[in-house]
Enzyme design. Structure first.
Site, mmCIF file in Angstrom:
data_model
loop_
_atom_site.group_PDB
_atom_site.id
_atom_site.type_symbol
_atom_site.label_atom_id
_atom_site.label_comp_id
_atom_site.label_asym_id
_atom_site.label_seq_id
_atom_site.Cartn_x
_atom_site.Cartn_y
_atom_site.Cartn_z
ATOM 1 N N PRO A 216 -11.278 -11.804 -4.806
ATOM 2 C CA PRO A 216 -10.695 -11.343 -3.530
ATOM 3 C C PRO A 216 -10.170 -9.920 -3.642
ATOM 4 C CG PRO A 216 -9.904 -13.540 -4.107
ATOM 5 C CD PRO A 216 -10.641 -13.032 -5.306
ATOM 6 N N THR A 221 -16.200 -7.433 2.056
ATOM 7 C CA THR A 221 -16.273 -7.284 3.512
ATOM 8 C C THR A 221 -16.291 -5.814 3.902
ATOM 9 O OG1 THR A 221 -15.032 -9.352 3.716
ATOM 10 C CG2 THR A 221 -15.203 -7.985 5.677
ATOM 11 N N GLU A 437 13.494 -6.482 -24.451
ATOM 12 C CA GLU A 437 12.473 -5.528 -24.009
ATOM 13 C C GLU A 437 12.203 -4.472 -25.084
ATOM 14 O OE1 GLU A 437 10.904 -6.317 -21.496
ATOM 15 O OE2 GLU A 437 12.267 -7.720 -20.540
#
Length: 686
Positions: A216, A221, A437
């Protein structure tokens, strides 16, 4: 030269007026039916001649009578006698001859009963029109109703095709970037429709169908809309869900009608979006298949390659689930060609970003190379959303152009959601998140094949307390090595290992890291053959058509092998965990320095992390500290000067008060001395 066929005329604007007239006729018909068929409770009493004479002569119960001739050749000389009884009830009876009527009239007049006579009905034009009016209205109602049903969206339009004819060139190939090879594939279709002789003389046959396949948002399209804009032939577009209705047989009828319209406009192109809505495998699923969808699919198969000939019609379709499509639909002769549209590479992303930046004001210091490098895996739709988010952020800050910081923030928003700066953290949580982190960042720097940290922050986003953007040094489009996967697992475990080393305690912050690491390790063992169990595929992801996605995996091994698989997965994870521990212990100072810097500035980029590694400090933080120290010194000097001024002012005030006091004492002494002299003079005079 291409022959252009006239496009069908648009629906007449009179349809709306026709619908209004139909509604008015319906209401009029209802009111007339109520008026014509209404009944009253007080129906007149029907008498025979003898009963009437009894009421008239013996009971004297008649108050008035009225006679009317009965029309018709058969009823010649007959009369209808109506009247009212004394109690108010109405009556009527038939009088067969004039003589009987004259006898009744004589008796009534002799008894002073009111009598009147009305002329018989005459059929004029208006009488006939009044009789025929209901019939005319019914005929008009049926006519308008049938006329309205012939429109594109009117009643009884279930079997008509909903395919829309594309008009105008709103989208062309210049709006499609990063799909150079795919554009060449569809350009060939347009060229064939415009110059068929070029291919026919070589014996070539154009593909009857082209299937666009891809995830997708990759531009399937969009590519089809570009074909519609570039093609000089009619282009019909429809969604796969438009075929299926609650009535069985409607979808097949719409397929027939769609190809019928296409034949009238040939050569033309038909585009079916989301083909998997109607093209799923027949008979698949629990309890049998879906009759309506299967009938629609059968009709589509016949129209694309059946006994009929649909020359000049090319069918394009798009889907992101080619694995669930029926095999008969994918065979040559129907969809001859499949065009795979994947996620764009760095070059394609750069071109897509330039397309979406055409109508936006971008600052000159923004380079799309760095943005494309930071967005691996982004589709065209994701990149369009990214640029729109950056424009919204710039507008929110009332900027005249989109700057790099807006795009940087937009990347984070698209991937992880907006930053939640207002969320309150305890000091312990901030320390855990910063060192977690920092552990990822150090391993990304020290491992050869681990993902490199491009940005690290302890500002929470989405459900995460911190955010670490780790990307590969170079994009690997097709292959991944075993060492690369192991280093990737090691990098994911760096946060948990850092917590354990620094705090001798662990938290829940590594939940998603474990999930991703375990998934990679299990795939290495069961799918890629990268373990001591050998090059055997034990599991494969199964596409379940009736569920629509991969909810399960096919397992072809015994319980004993399952135990060995678990042991191999655990072995890979444990070895990576120990490797992460060794690397972080060797670079403990760097780990602490990055964590402390994160606690100060909250966000570090890749360039700033490399600056810390090379110089041992961060210019931005040093400058901030210097500015703070300078400000503190200025505040201190200002406070010292203020204290000195206050002391000086106080001293001057004290000196002034002392001087004033001395003056007052001197004046008092002088005044006393003058008084003593005056007293002495007074004594001498005395």
């Amino acid at each position: 030269m291409t022959q252009k066929r006239p496009t069908p005329p648009p629906d007449s604007k009179a349809n709306k007026i026709g619908n209004l007239i139909v509604m008015m006729l319906i209401l009029l018909f209802v009111f007339m039916a109520i008026w014509m068929f209404r009944t009253t409770n007080d129906e007149p009493i029907e008498f025979t001649y003898d009963e009437f004479m009894t009421e008239l002569v013996e009971n004297e119960n008649v108050e008035s009578i009225r006679s009317t001739p009965i029309s018709g050749d058969v009823n010649q000389g007959s009369f209808l006698l109506e009247g009212t009884l004394v109690d108010g009830d109405e009556f009527y009876l038939d009088i067969p001859t004039r003589d009987l009527l004259n006898n009744i009239i004589d008796i009534a007049l002799g008894m002073d009963i009111e009598y009147s006579h009305e002329r018989g009905a005459t059929y004029t034009f208006w009488n006939i029109l009044l009789i025929l009016l209901p019939i005319i209205l019914i005929i008009l109602f049926i006519g308008f109703f049938m006329r309205s049903s012939g429109g594109s969206n009117k009643a009884f339009d279930f079997g008509k095709s909903k395919a829309q004819l594309s008009k105008g060139k709103t989208t062309t190939f210049k709006h499609v970037a990063g799909l150079d090879e795919e554009k060449e594939e569809v350009k060939e279709l347009i060229d064939f429709l415009q110059n068929p002789k070029k291919y026919i003389k070589l014996g070539a046959r154009i593909p009857k169908g082209v299937l666009l396949v891809g995830p997708p948002g990759t531009g399937k399209t969009l590519l089809a809309r570009a074909v519609a804009g570039e093609a000089d032939v009619p282009f019909y577009s429809i969604s796969g869900s438009d075929f299926v209705e609650m009535f069985v047989g409607v979808g097949a009828s719409r397929v027939r009608d769609m190809f019928k319209k296409a034949k009238q406009s040939a050569p033309c192109i038909i585009f079916v979006d989301e083909l998997d809505a109607v093209g799923r495998q027949r008979g698949a699923g629990m309890g049998g298949g879906h009759d309506e969808r299967e009938q629609t699919l059968n009709q589509l198969l016949v129209e694309m390659d059946g006994f009929g000939i649909n020359s000049g019609i090319i069918v394009m379709a798009a889907t992101n689930r080619p694995d669930i499509l029926d095999s008969a639909l994918l065979r040559p002769g129907r969809f001859d060609r499949q065009v795979t549209i994947g996620r764009p590479d760095i070059k394609g992303r750069k071109a897509i970003l330039r397309v979406h930046a055409r109508n936006k004001k971008i600052s000159d210091d923004v380079t799309f190379d760095e943005i494309a490098r930071r967005t691996p895996g982004f589709t065209g739709a994701d990149l369009e959303n990214l640029m729109n988010e950056a424009a919204l952020l710039a507008a929110r800050e009332n900027k005249n152009a989109i700057e790099l910081e807006h795009i940087d923030e937009a990347v984070d928003r698209v991937m992880m959601g907006p930053a939640k700066k207002s969320r309150v953290f305890t000091k312990k949580e901030r320390n855990f998140i910063a060192h977690h982190e920092a552990g990822h960042a150090v391993l990304g720097l020290k491992l050869d094949n681990a993902n490199v940290v491009h940005k690290v922050t302890i500002i929470p986003r989405g459900q995460a307390g911190g955010y670490n953007l780790m990307l590969p040094e170079e994009e690997e489009a097709f292959l991944k090595t075993r060492k690369g996967l192991v280093d990737q697992i090691t990098g994911l475990l760096g946060g948990r290992v850092a917590e354990e080393i620094i705090f001798d305690e662990v938290s829940t912050g590594a939940h998603n890291d474990f999930q991703r690491a375990t998934e990679i390790a299990r795939s290495m063992v069961t799918e890629y053959g990268m373990s001591s169990l050998g090059p055997i595929q034990y599991e494969k992801r199964s596409g379940t058509p009736f569920l629509g996605r991969d909810y399960a995996t096919d397992k072809s091994f015994s319980d004993t092998v399952a135990l060995e698989i678990d042991n191999e997965v655990r072995k890979i994870i444990n070895e990576s965990y120990e490797q992460a521990r060794d690397v972080l212990n060797e670079n403990l100072d760097l780990l602490k320095q990055i964590a402390e810097t994160l606690l100060e500035v909250e966000t570090l980029t890749r360039e700033e992390i490399m600056e810390i590694v090379e110089t041992g400090k961060l210019k931005r933080l040093e400058k901030k500290k210097n500015d703070n120290d300078k400000q503190d010194n200025e505040d201190k000097d200002s406070a010292t000067k203020e204290d000195s001024d206050k002391k000086k002012e106080k001293k001057e005030s004290s000196s002034k008060q002392s001087k004033q006091k001395d003056n007052e004492e001197k004046e008092n002494k002088e005044s006393k001395g003058n008084k003593d002299d005056s007293d002495n003079d007074n004594k001498k005079e005395g």
